[in-house]
Each structure stands twice: as structure tokens, then as C-alpha cells.
Design a protein around this motif. Sequence first.
Motif, mmCIF file in Angstrom:
data_model
loop_
_atom_site.group_PDB
_atom_site.id
_atom_site.type_symbol
_atom_site.label_atom_id
_atom_site.label_comp_id
_atom_site.label_asym_id
_atom_site.label_seq_id
_atom_site.Cartn_x
_atom_site.Cartn_y
_atom_site.Cartn_z
ATOM 1 N N UNK A 12 29.377 -12.071 -30.763
ATOM 2 C CA UNK A 12 29.770 -13.796 -29.748
ATOM 3 C C UNK A 12 30.803 -14.192 -30.113
ATOM 4 N N UNK A 13 31.022 -14.588 -28.877
ATOM 5 C CA UNK A 13 33.079 -15.213 -28.257
ATOM 6 C C UNK A 13 33.137 -15.612 -28.985
ATOM 7 N N UNK A 14 32.553 -16.588 -30.674
ATOM 8 C CA UNK A 14 33.200 -17.756 -30.890
ATOM 9 C C UNK A 14 33.747 -16.755 -31.967
ATOM 10 N N UNK A 15 32.777 -15.449 -32.769
ATOM 11 C CA UNK A 15 33.382 -14.408 -34.184
ATOM 12 C C UNK A 15 34.720 -13.977 -33.359
ATOM 13 N N UNK A 16 34.756 -13.386 -31.749
ATOM 14 C CA UNK A 16 36.032 -12.907 -31.439
ATOM 15 C C UNK A 16 37.018 -13.958 -31.309
ATOM 16 N N UNK A 17 37.324 -15.087 -31.200
ATOM 17 C CA UNK A 17 38.241 -16.207 -31.201
ATOM 18 C C UNK A 17 39.096 -16.552 -32.984
ATOM 19 N N UNK A 38 33.442 -15.476 -44.771
ATOM 20 C CA UNK A 38 32.960 -16.890 -44.840
ATOM 21 C C UNK A 38 31.809 -17.582 -43.886
ATOM 22 N N UNK A 39 32.958 -17.028 -42.655
ATOM 23 C CA UNK A 39 32.634 -17.138 -41.578
ATOM 24 C C UNK A 39 30.930 -16.831 -40.834
ATOM 25 N N UNK A 43 25.097 -16.592 -40.535
ATOM 26 C CA UNK A 43 24.158 -15.418 -39.620
ATOM 27 C C UNK A 43 23.809 -14.351 -40.454
ATOM 28 N N UNK A 44 24.774 -13.763 -41.167
ATOM 29 C CA UNK A 44 24.152 -12.391 -42.032
ATOM 30 C C UNK A 44 24.456 -12.683 -43.228
ATOM 31 N N UNK A 50 26.660 -7.840 -41.763
ATOM 32 C CA UNK A 50 27.724 -8.847 -42.679
ATOM 33 C C UNK A 50 29.131 -7.826 -42.075
ATOM 34 N N UNK A 51 29.099 -7.192 -43.127
ATOM 35 C CA UNK A 51 30.218 -6.319 -42.621
ATOM 36 C C UNK A 51 29.301 -5.204 -41.600
#
Length: 241
Positions: A12-17, A38-39, A43-44, A50-51
Motif C-alpha cells: 500500500x502507498x501509506x506503507x511506502x510513505x 508496529x505499523x 494488518x499482519x 509481516x516480516x
Amino acid sequence: MAKRIGFDRMIRLEWLDAVAGNICEKENIKDIRAAMHILLENEFPNYTARKKTITVLLRIWYKVPPEHKSIRDRGLILLPQVSQNDRIWIHWGMILLAFPFFRDIIRILNRCFSFHDSCTPAEIQRKMEETWGRRYTMKRAMDRVLQSLRNWNIIEKGFTNEKIISAPRLSTQNKEVELWLLEAILLSEDSLSLPLDLISTYPTAFPFMIVLEQSDIMNSGRFTIQQLSGNRNEIVMKNGQ
């Protein structure tokens, strides 16, 4: 040695930000990883999933080869200065630099959309197998790229889930963003040059409307213009940097 796919998670774009922001704020990779865990925890919930997602994000913005660190650093400076809508231009350039697999899918999509209104995942997979070979991980990774492109509003689903259509092209009023993406595209292709009249139709830039004038390119300090045969001109990166 087989080429590495790498891009095998929906991003997602917000993860890239977020990962770009954390790289600017934190010096230690452990701190960056911890912040991303943490973020993404909600979601995962599964640590391994997540890793893997964090690994893709870090390869885009953190684990860049020496020859791409200059443009990465300038991208990190530019990101907070641009509008939310324009950030995809910068993330796009970094993804092109990080993942040849992603880049090849974009080329295929561009070719499909150049001749037809839509294409199917099966068509993309057949074309990818011509250069990447048949791999059991191919379809899953390709699906994750397509999911990401939908999340970024680059492509849309057609009337059936089997069809993919191109979303309206993205535009910007920020010349610095256009120039930065142009430079990233040239670096990702290892060509360091491009005919001026092909800027707006370059395959890996198909989702974007690049409307740079020759004066914009000359005044940027990053490129020179050389004359080709006839009346055509070529953009060349200065010092191959």
C-alpha cells in the motif's frame, strides 16, 4: 542464476510513505524495522507475513545499491515537500529501480494497453514466462503486483475479474517530480539516455503524464540534450549519475 522475483507482497502507498519517513527519522535499521512492525501489526498479525512485507518495503527505500543512493536520498528529501497525490511518482521510480520483475510486468501492461482496451492476468503471465521462465512462485507474485497497482489506482478491474483496464493517467504540476521520475526511469533501464520525443510514451512510465519541455530538462542540471539524426533530440544524463 535465475533472476530474483522479490516483489511478492501487496504493498500500500501509506506503507511506502511510512518506511521512507522512518528512514529519514531513524539511523538504525533495527529501529526502522521495529517501527514498521508496529505499523503493520494489525494488518499482519502473523510475524512471518509481516516480516516479508517489510523486506519488500526496505528493498525499495533502504537496501539500495551504491549507484542509486544519490537519487534515493533526493527522493527522500522531495517526498515530504510534494502533495499526497504526487508521492506515487517518487515511489514508482524507486520500485522500478528495485525490482526488474515489477518493471517487466509494467512493460507488458503498457504493450497490452497500447493495442487493446484491456488484458488478462493469463496474458501477462504467458509473456512473463518467456523471460522469467515457469516458476511456481510466478503467479502469486504477479497477483501481488497487480493488487498493488489496483491499490495505487494505476489499473482497474474490468466488467469481469478476468479483465484488467488502465486507470486514467496521473498528472502533476510539479516539474521536480517529473524530472526525478525521468531520471529514475533512465537509471532503471541502464540506458542513461532517451529520445526526447519518447518521454510521454515510455513503457515503464505509462501511468503518468510527463509533459516536460526541453527547457525544463536543460535547466534541471541533471541532463544534457544531444541531437540525433534528422530533427530528433536525445536526453542524456550528466556524468551517468
